[in-house]
Design a protein around this motif. Structure first.
Motif, PDB file in Angstrom:
ATOM      1  N   ALA A   1      38.379 -13.608 -36.822  1.00 44.68           N
ATOM      2  CA  ALA A   1      37.339 -13.651 -35.791  1.00 44.68           C
ATOM      3  C   ALA A   1      36.356 -12.496 -35.978  1.00 44.68           C
ATOM      4  CB  ALA A   1      37.973 -13.591 -34.403  1.00 44.68           C
ATOM      5  N   ILE A   2      36.904 -11.331 -36.355  1.00 44.22           N
ATOM      6  CA  ILE A   2      36.004 -10.191 -36.637  1.00 44.22           C
ATOM      7  C   ILE A   2      35.119 -10.548 -37.836  1.00 44.22           C
ATOM      8  CG2 ILE A   2      35.914  -7.778 -37.339  1.00 44.22           C
ATOM      9  CD1 ILE A   2      36.897  -8.113 -34.536  1.00 44.22           C
ATOM     10  N   TYR A   3      35.753 -11.186 -38.829  1.00 44.60           N
ATOM     11  CA  TYR A   3      34.961 -11.626 -39.995  1.00 44.60           C
ATOM     12  C   TYR A   3      33.822 -12.532 -39.548  1.00 44.60           C
ATOM     13  CZ  TYR A   3      33.558 -14.573 -43.858  1.00 44.60           C
ATOM     14  OH  TYR A   3      32.806 -15.266 -44.761  1.00 44.60           O
ATOM     15  N   GLY A   4      34.173 -13.519 -38.736  1.00 39.57           N
ATOM     16  CA  GLY A   4      33.159 -14.469 -38.282  1.00 39.57           C
ATOM     17  C   GLY A   4      32.041 -13.772 -37.528  1.00 39.57           C
ATOM     18  N   MET A   5      32.436 -12.816 -36.671  1.00 37.62           N
ATOM     19  CA  MET A   5      31.442 -12.089 -35.888  1.00 37.62           C
ATOM     20  C   MET A   5      30.470 -11.346 -36.812  1.00 37.62           C
ATOM     21  SD  MET A   5      32.698  -9.893 -32.659  1.00 37.62           S
ATOM     22  CE  MET A   5      33.697 -10.933 -31.654  1.00 37.62           C
ATOM     23  N   VAL A   6      31.037 -10.617 -37.777  1.00 37.58           N
ATOM     24  CA  VAL A   6      30.178  -9.850 -38.682  1.00 37.58           C
ATOM     25  C   VAL A   6      29.310 -10.797 -39.498  1.00 37.58           C
ATOM     26  CG1 VAL A   6      30.171  -8.287 -40.646  1.00 37.58           C
ATOM     27  CG2 VAL A   6      31.794  -7.929 -38.811  1.00 37.58           C
ATOM     28  N   ARG A   7      29.927 -11.887 -40.002  1.00 39.64           N
ATOM     29  CA  ARG A   7      29.181 -12.826 -40.832  1.00 39.64           C
ATOM     30  C   ARG A   7      28.012 -13.432 -40.070  1.00 39.64           C
ATOM     31  NH1 ARG A   7      28.482 -13.380 -45.753  1.00 39.64           N
ATOM     32  NH2 ARG A   7      30.645 -13.602 -46.368  1.00 39.64           N
ATOM     33  N   VAL A   8      28.307 -13.905 -38.872  1.00 36.68           N
ATOM     34  CA  VAL A   8      27.261 -14.616 -38.139  1.00 36.68           C
ATOM     35  C   VAL A   8      26.205 -13.655 -37.606  1.00 36.68           C
ATOM     36  CG1 VAL A   8      26.782 -16.038 -36.121  1.00 36.68           C
ATOM     37  CG2 VAL A   8      28.726 -16.569 -37.582  1.00 36.68           C
ATOM     38  N   ILE A   9      26.649 -12.525 -37.044  1.00 32.55           N
ATOM     39  CA  ILE A   9      25.676 -11.645 -36.389  1.00 32.55           C
ATOM     40  C   ILE A   9      24.847 -10.874 -37.422  1.00 32.55           C
ATOM     41  CG2 ILE A   9      25.410  -9.657 -34.873  1.00 32.55           C
ATOM     42  CD1 ILE A   9      27.885 -10.710 -33.371  1.00 32.55           C
ATOM     43  N   TYR A  10      25.515 -10.323 -38.434  1.00 32.13           N
ATOM     44  CA  TYR A  10      24.779  -9.488 -39.381  1.00 32.13           C
ATOM     45  C   TYR A  10      24.059 -10.319 -40.429  1.00 32.13           C
ATOM     46  CZ  TYR A  10      26.876  -5.160 -37.716  1.00 32.13           C
ATOM     47  OH  TYR A  10      27.243  -4.098 -36.952  1.00 32.13           O
ATOM     48  N   ASP A  11      24.731 -11.394 -40.838  1.00 31.31           N
ATOM     49  CA  ASP A  11      24.238 -12.121 -41.998  1.00 31.31           C
ATOM     50  C   ASP A  11      23.387 -13.321 -41.575  1.00 31.31           C
ATOM     51  OD1 ASP A  11      23.846 -12.989 -44.508  1.00 31.31           O
ATOM     52  OD2 ASP A  11      25.908 -13.556 -44.942  1.00 31.31           O
ATOM     53  N   LEU A  12      23.959 -14.187 -40.714  1.00 29.70           N
ATOM     54  CA  LEU A  12      23.256 -15.440 -40.419  1.00 29.70           C
ATOM     55  C   LEU A  12      22.135 -15.246 -39.408  1.00 29.70           C
ATOM     56  CD1 LEU A  12      26.110 -18.076 -40.368  1.00 29.70           C
ATOM     57  CD2 LEU A  12      24.800 -17.137 -42.252  1.00 29.70           C
ATOM     58  N   ILE A  13      22.459 -14.585 -38.265  1.00 27.07           N
ATOM     59  CA  ILE A  13      21.403 -14.395 -37.269  1.00 27.07           C
ATOM     60  C   ILE A  13      20.453 -13.318 -37.753  1.00 27.07           C
ATOM     61  CG2 ILE A  13      20.865 -13.845 -34.877  1.00 27.07           C
ATOM     62  CD1 ILE A  13      23.593 -14.814 -34.103  1.00 27.07           C
ATOM     63  N   GLY A  14      21.021 -12.169 -38.165  1.00 20.01           N
ATOM     64  CA  GLY A  14      20.212 -11.087 -38.687  1.00 20.01           C
ATOM     65  C   GLY A  14      19.355 -10.443 -37.614  1.00 20.01           C
ATOM     66  N   GLY A  15      18.556  -9.454 -37.987  1.00 23.53           N
ATOM     67  CA  GLY A  15      17.669  -8.792 -37.032  1.00 23.53           C
ATOM     68  C   GLY A  15      18.407  -8.284 -35.822  1.00 23.53           C
ATOM     69  N   VAL A  16      19.468  -7.513 -36.074  1.00 17.37           N
ATOM     70  CA  VAL A  16      20.332  -7.066 -34.979  1.00 17.37           C
ATOM     71  C   VAL A  16      19.538  -6.234 -33.985  1.00 17.37           C
ATOM     72  CG1 VAL A  16      22.319  -5.619 -34.455  1.00 17.37           C
ATOM     73  CG2 VAL A  16      22.339  -7.085 -36.468  1.00 17.37           C
ATOM     74  N   ARG A  17      19.738  -6.505 -32.707  1.00 14.34           N
ATOM     75  CA  ARG A  17      19.015  -5.770 -31.664  1.00 14.34           C
ATOM     76  C   ARG A  17      19.967  -4.802 -30.985  1.00 14.34           C
ATOM     77  NH1 ARG A  17      14.523  -8.543 -30.252  1.00 14.34           N
ATOM     78  NH2 ARG A  17      14.493  -7.669 -28.175  1.00 14.34           N
ATOM     79  N   TRP A  18      19.420  -3.678 -30.499  1.00  9.81           N
ATOM     80  CA  TRP A  18      20.319  -2.690 -29.910  1.00  9.81           C
ATOM     81  C   TRP A  18      20.915  -3.164 -28.598  1.00  9.81           C
ATOM     82  CZ3 TRP A  18      19.307  -0.644 -25.149  1.00  9.81           C
ATOM     83  CH2 TRP A  18      17.990  -0.703 -24.669  1.00  9.81           C
ATOM     84  N   GLU A  19      20.194  -4.048 -27.869  1.00 10.42           N
ATOM     85  CA  GLU A  19      20.748  -4.554 -26.610  1.00 10.42           C
ATOM     86  C   GLU A  19      22.060  -5.295 -26.856  1.00 10.42           C
ATOM     87  OE1 GLU A  19      17.688  -5.025 -27.620  1.00 10.42           O
ATOM     88  OE2 GLU A  19      16.206  -4.793 -26.021  1.00 10.42           O
ATOM     89  N   TRP A  20      22.129  -6.022 -27.975  1.00  6.72           N
ATOM     90  CA  TRP A  20      23.369  -6.718 -28.314  1.00  6.72           C
ATOM     91  C   TRP A  20      24.495  -5.702 -28.476  1.00  6.72           C
ATOM     92  CZ3 TRP A  20      21.430 -10.215 -32.917  1.00  6.72           C
ATOM     93  CH2 TRP A  20      20.385 -11.027 -32.449  1.00  6.72           C
ATOM     94  N   GLY A  21      24.154  -4.607 -29.150  1.00  2.00           N
ATOM     95  CA  GLY A  21      25.157  -3.566 -29.364  1.00  2.00           C
ATOM     96  C   GLY A  21      25.686  -3.027 -28.053  1.00  2.00           C
TER      97      GLY A  21
END
Lengths: 316, 674, 220
Positions: free
Chosen positions: B256-276
């Protein structure tokens, strides 16, 4: 990093900490006796006690596990290690980069965990009681200590004690209000971690009120001596951490033998004052009920956190 | 041609599938599964770990398989991130498979065949989740994983509690899967195909990106066990046989951590600080919730499951900080946060696997799972006691073991806060460090409790022994199970003492996701020094630390014995003037947690019943429940009941009514179309 | 002010003010509360003095003198007498869960600073730190009034709130006109006396200063 003088300094400091720690204990006891209008014991009494304990035969419960016999050595080793990390006389010690403030707190935690485990090893009711109480105090004291150190880390931009002391001792004069919070929190943690009044009474003989003493009820002779000595080193280490953060004046740099006399003189003076202060606190305050201890320590924790916050907030 | 690591990894997956299939063949089944399947599976795991590690150093490779639907083939890909997780899966599952060979030795052939099938399908599907390069294969593997683990959880389906736990697990797993599917749907947006390459090139508005992030975060979070979707974890993980618990807690929630990193960092991209910030808040809650409830448990496996919740929180703390830093445009600090999170992911897999195997050993050798029945196991199970001690110290974040390294790194990430531009975020980041410090100290308390009650002290009189026909009453567990634990214990030590090797590996993974790795200062400091940013800022050398502490302890022992003596007398424990000391007077697990119950009282939902003064057989009953049940789960369940009761009105039992419904639907459709 | 020594001292005093505000939140004894209140007044007077000295605004000297007279001497003395007369000297109250209260307090501090940031950006004289702390002191005193169950701690909370406002007025914005300050000081003094009189009445009515008794006054 492999210069001989700094290593000699490191060894000198480590030996000094181990040898001088009981003296500090003796000084605190002496001050307390004076303050309480008792005739004071010799300042060397802790040494006599240790010598006596080392000569005796160790008595160990029949079903004690190897963990029980190993623990005193681990405790003593951890405290010695802590004494080697803290810049007592000099900064830039060769061993300092190997362990920063987080590791320092973790060393104390390691010692605490082993002490608590050893207390549960025999399976008496008081051992378990002591272990439980010690962990209750520890779970708040440890993060409070960490947050206090983090406040200093944010000010100096480093978690290396050496760098922190360098920044705090040799910068231009800037008042850091956040350090005031940290100092109060640190003092509270020092009292709790070293089993002092108002959290614990180091001289108690009443099992029901014991915390630290209840854990070591089963120990005798050389094992007990090592634990007691370790406790003395712990007090010494805590006080010198306090000096490093809040009164870093006069400290030398490793390898600088010329600065050493001044550093020793400053250290002795600071320890004399702090020891007397500790005795004063212990004299004027009463021991808390056990469940006031979490409140006391959570106050320390929150004060330390607040110190961190004020650092960020007052930075214009 | 497919490059070597990817081909090798696929081969391992195929081997696992084949092993699972063979276990089911009746003729060969039982003896094959018993003798060969698990050791072979372990070898495949080892190979997978090697291929994964290799892939981290090579450019990403991808391939299209000849499977799948017509026009929609399966895609696989092996890049540094996938390589790291394959390494984790392979290395940890090796130990667990070997241990399982010993643990399942006494099962009946029928059960063993089924366990073998499910176990290997479970392993293979986890590998496929990590290898998948399109949403279609990903979801197929994800659901296979959920189903295989569901059947493993309900191995002992005769007990209704276990059936209930399994149902809850399946329910929340599907809710999570639904959210993930919707997230993929948003990323797809009705264009192109479902490969990850196509999904990651989607241009989303900030609003849609945030919706996709929330769906992915909660969808994968449901599998990871973060609050408020954690409820299944402490029920399902302890219900499964111990090697499966180890696999679920150690590896499955990491996918699940893998999926989270894959989808958020790789697929969605453009990470926003509010998400953090969202991730951080949930992570802090998860961390404290997990450890506080763990302190209240007396069932060892349940306690460990709650610690999994806590550790997921710690991983998410690192991840959240990483997202905040990336969102504010500090990719270097962001990479450090990602490294801290991934390091803790690996560390938790290793020590939690070890601890679950240890709990399994106690269950297998003694038939005990309630801490209050144990005691003094260090004297009869010395090897298990040693390995469990390593795991306990590692999870308590004590140096020089691995848990300390990753928490140290996480603290270092938090200490980067001054570089942030936003004043409020800058000042709340240290609060999360404070949360972590508190959780670490509480974990230490919890494992003093576990180790002190279970392994130290005097044997207690068992009152709730689990009827395990294979439980033998003397001695330690067999060599297979010991090997499994020794492997993971060695992992705890190696990862703790030589973190720099792992740091360079993780640096490549982080660099592949964030575009930058750590500073050159950090990487140039040599194998001895762990340096996150610059040596002046922070450094830690576990090797020197270990050498010094061992040296000092040995020196002390030597000096004491040299100058004084090593004489020892044995006698009864000191009884404090009370001669009738019995093992029943020792602390119990519940008593050990009492101070915490006192301090954190409002957090728990406690139901206490005190005996009356004239009770002939007084019993004190204390039940601690999860408030989430009453705040979230039960209202939803009641709502579902209510709605289904209304819907049930449609069910009239007469065929003409049903025909009427169809008729009305048809009319409505016709009207709608017209 | 910025990095000058006076500015730093004001910052230090501001931090001390915040520390005292938190100490008040966690204090159980009524007498210690009064002592803390006096300390807060002293810190306030000192910071006013510093601002007066560094900015050369003479009327602030009067404010400082007023603060010493009123907040360090007169009001604590009045409160002491009240406590003696009402015989609540050893009153220990158990405010709801001190650590929780302090956690809420920390959240309030962050909130206050978040509020202070945009305000301080609009003006050149206001420093974010001191304004934030002044705001935080007001909010914390409010919190203290909410969580206390006895009347005297509530009044001390009220007075501490005024301290926060006073600090905002002097240190953060370099003072209001003297007339306004005199008026406010007079109001507070009168308020204290009125509260004192009320206490006696409450006590006569209920034999206690526990304000939970006032719940009985509502109509059912």
């Amino acid at each position: 990093m492999t210069q001989a003088p700094t290593i000699a300094f490191q060894i000198f400091q480590s030996i000094l900490v181990v040898l001088a720690a009981p003296l500090l204990m003796g000084w605190v006891n002496q001050c307390r006796a004076w303050l309480q209008n008792r005739s004071a014991p010799s300042i060397l009494l802790p040494y006599y006690t240790l010598a006596k304990l080392f000569h005796k035969d160790a008595v160990i419960a029949e079903h004690a596990s190897p963990l029980f016999r190993l623990t005193p050595y681990i405790l003593f080793g951890c405290m010695w290690l802590a004494g080697g990390i803290v810049p007592v006389l000099a900064t830039a010690l060769p061993f300092a980069p190997a362990a920063d403030i987080i590791a320092l707190v973790a060393v104390f935690a390691l010692a605490r965990v082993f002490a608590a485990l050893a207390a549960m090893d025999i399976g008496t009711s008081f051992g378990g009681l002591g272990a439980r109480r010690e962990m209750l105090i520890g779970f708040l004291a440890e993060p409070a200590m960490l947050m206090t150190l983090f406040t200093a880390a944010f000010i100096s931009g480093s978690t290396q004690l050496t760098t922190i002391v360098d920044v705090l001792a040799h910068r231009q004069f800037v008042i850091q209000p956040s350090l005031a919070f940290a100092a109060v929190a640190f003092l509270m943690v020092l009292l709790a971690e070293n089993a002092r009044i108002p959290i614990d009474n180091p001289t108690t003989h009443l099992e029901l009120t014991m915390v630290h003493e209840a854990m070591i009820l089963e120990y005798s002779a050389r094992h007990l001596a090592l634990i007691e000595w370790g406790a003395a080193i712990k007090l010494f280490a805590y006080m010198t951490i306090g000096f490093a953060l809040f009164a870093p004046w006069g400290i030398a740099t490793a390898g600088d033998w010329a600065g050493l006399p001044l550093a020793i003189a400053a250290l002795v003076a600071k320890l004399a004052v702090a020891g007397a202060g500790l005795a004063l606190i212990e004299t004027v305050s009463a021991k808390f009920r056990l469940f006031r201890a979490p409140e006391f320590l959570s106050t320390a924790f929150l004060l330390a956190v607040l110190g961190m916050l004020t650092h960020f907030l007052l930075r214009t | 041609m497919i490059p070597a690591p990817l081909a090798g990894a696929l081969a391992c997956v195929v081997i696992w599938f084949v092993l699972g299939g063979f276990s089911l063949v009746p003729a060969a089944g039982a003896s094959f599964a018993r003798r060969a399947a698990f050791p072979l599976g372990a070898l495949a795991g080892l190979a997978l770990a090697a291929f994964g590690l290799r892939a981290i150093w090579e450019p990403a490779a991808s391939a299209t398989l000849l499977l799948g639907l017509p026009g929609m083939p399966f895609h696989v890909r092996l890049d540094p991130l996938a390589g790291f997780f394959l390494f984790l899966l392979g290395a940890v599952s090796t130990a667990i498979s070997i241990s399982a060979a010993g643990y399942f030795r006494g099962e009946t052939p029928g059960r063993l065949a089924l366990i073998g099938l499910q176990y290997f399908v479970f392993l293979a599907s986890m590998a496929l989740v990590i290898l998948a390069d399109d949403a279609y294969l990903f979801m197929v593997a994800w659901e296979t994983m959920a189903l295989a683990s569901y059947f493993l959880v309900t191995t002992d389906h005769q007990q209704s509690a276990i059936r209930g736990a399994g149902f809850l697990y399946l329910l929340i797993a599907h809710l999570g899967a639904l959210a993930i599917l919707l997230c993929f749907g948003i990323l797809h947006g009705g264009r192109g195909d479902y490969t990850f390459a196509a999904l990651s090139s989607a241009h989303l508005t900030p609003q849609w990106a945030t919706v996709a992030f929330l769906l992915a975060f909660f969808g994968f979070g449901a599998k990871a066990g973060m609050i408020p979707l954690h409820a299944w974890l402490p029920e399902a993980h302890p219900a499964a046989p111990s090697p499966v618990s180890a696999l679920m807690s150690g590896v499955m929630i990491k996918t699940a951590i893998y999926g989270m990193v894959r989808v958020i960092y790789d697929l969605i991209g453009g990470v926003r600080w509010e998400w953090g910030v969202i991730v951080l808040v949930i992570a802090a809650g998860t961390t404290l919730f997990g450890v506080l409830y763990a302190l209240m448990q007396h069932d060892l496996k349940r306690l460990l499951a709650y610690h999994s919740v806590e550790n997921i929180g710690i991983i998410l703390l690192g991840l959240g900080m990483s997202m905040v830093f990336i969102g504010f445009g500090h990719p270097m600090a962001g990479a450090l946060g990602l490294i801290a999170a991934l390091y803790h992911t690996l560390n938790h897999a290793v020590f939690k696997g070890l601890l679950f195997l240890g709990a399994g050993s106690i269950l297998h050798a003694r038939g005990l799972r309630d801490l209050n029945d144990m005691g003094g196991l260090i004297r009869t199970m010395p090897k298990t006691a040693l390995y469990f001690l390593v795991g306990a110290l590692a999870i308590s974040a004590l140096p020089p073991l691995n848990g300390f390294v990753s928490e140290w790194l996480t603290f270092q990430v938090a200490l980067q806060a001054p570089i942030l531009g936003h004043s409020v975020v800058r000042s709340i980041l240290p609060l999360f460090a404070a949360t972590l410090a508190l959780a670490g100290a509480l974990t230490a308390m919890c494992f003093v409790k576990v180790y002190g009650i279970a392994f130290l002290g005097q044997p207690r009189e068992p009152r709730h022994p689990v009827r395990d026909p294979h439980a033998h009453s003397g001695g330690d567990v067999g060599p297979m199970e010991q090997f499994g634990m020794a492997w993971l214990a060695a992992g705890c030590v190696v990862l703790g003492v030589f973190p720099v090797a792992m740091l360079t590996v993780l640096n490549r993974v982080a660099a592949s996701l964030t575009g930058t790795g750590l500073s050159t200062d950090a990487l140039a400091s040599g194998w001895l020094w762990l340096v996150p940013t610059t040596p002046a800022q922070a450094s830690y050398s576990p090797v020197i630390f270990l050498v010094v502490i061992v040296g000092v302890v040995l020196l002390t022992a030597l000096l004491v014995h040299r100058f004084y003596h090593g004489r020892v007398r044995r006698s009864d424990p000191w009884d404090c003037g009370f001669p009738e000391q019995t093992p029943r007077m020792q602390d119990t697990a519940d008593a050990f947690g009492q101070p915490i119950r006192h301090v954190f009282g409002p957090i728990y939902l406690m139901k206490r019943s005190l005996p009356g003064p004239d009770d002939a057989s007084p019993r004190f009953v204390l039940k601690i429940e999860d408030r989430h049940w009453y705040w979230i789960y039960l209202p939803i369940a009641r709502l579902a009941d209510f709605v289904s009761a209304r819907v049930a009105l449609l069910q009239q039992g007469r065929i003409s009514f049903y025909l009427l419904y169809s008729f009305l639907t048809l009319i409505a459709l016709l009207v709608f179309v017209a | 002010m910025g990095t000058s020594l006076a500015g730093q001292m004001v910052n230090l005093l501001a931090a001390f003010l915040l520390l005292v505000a938190f100490a008040m939140l966690s204090q159980r004894r009524v007498l210690s509360l009064v002592r803390l209140f006096a300390w807060q007044g002293a810190a306030l007077a000192a910071s006013t003095l510093l601002v007066a000295y560094s900015t050369g605004q003479n009327h602030l000297y009067y404010s400082a003198a007023l603060a010493v007279a009123l907040k360090v001497i007169l009001i604590p003395w009045v409160l002491h007498r009240l406590i003696d007369r009402l015989d609540v000297r050893w009153d220990i109250e158990t405010p709801i869960n001190i650590p929780t209260t302090m956690l809420v307090g920390i959240a309030l501090v962050i909130f206050a600073f978040a509020l202070a940031t945009p305000i301080s950006e609009m003006s050149s004289t206001i420093t974010r730190g001191t304004l934030g702390i002044a705001l935080a002191c007001v909010l914390l005193s409010f919190l203290m009034m909410i969580v206390r169950r006895k009347a005297i701690p509530q009044v001390i909370g009220f007075l501490a709130m005024e301290n926060g406002l006073f600090f905002a007025a002097t240190s953060a914005t370099h003072g209001m006109p003297l007339v306004v300050e005199l008026g406010v000081a007079l109001d507070v003094l009168v308020g204290t006396f009125i509260f004192g009189i009320f206490f006696f009445h409450i006590r006569e009515q209920f034999d206690s200063l526990d304000i939970r008794h006032m719940e009985k006054l509502k109509e059912d």
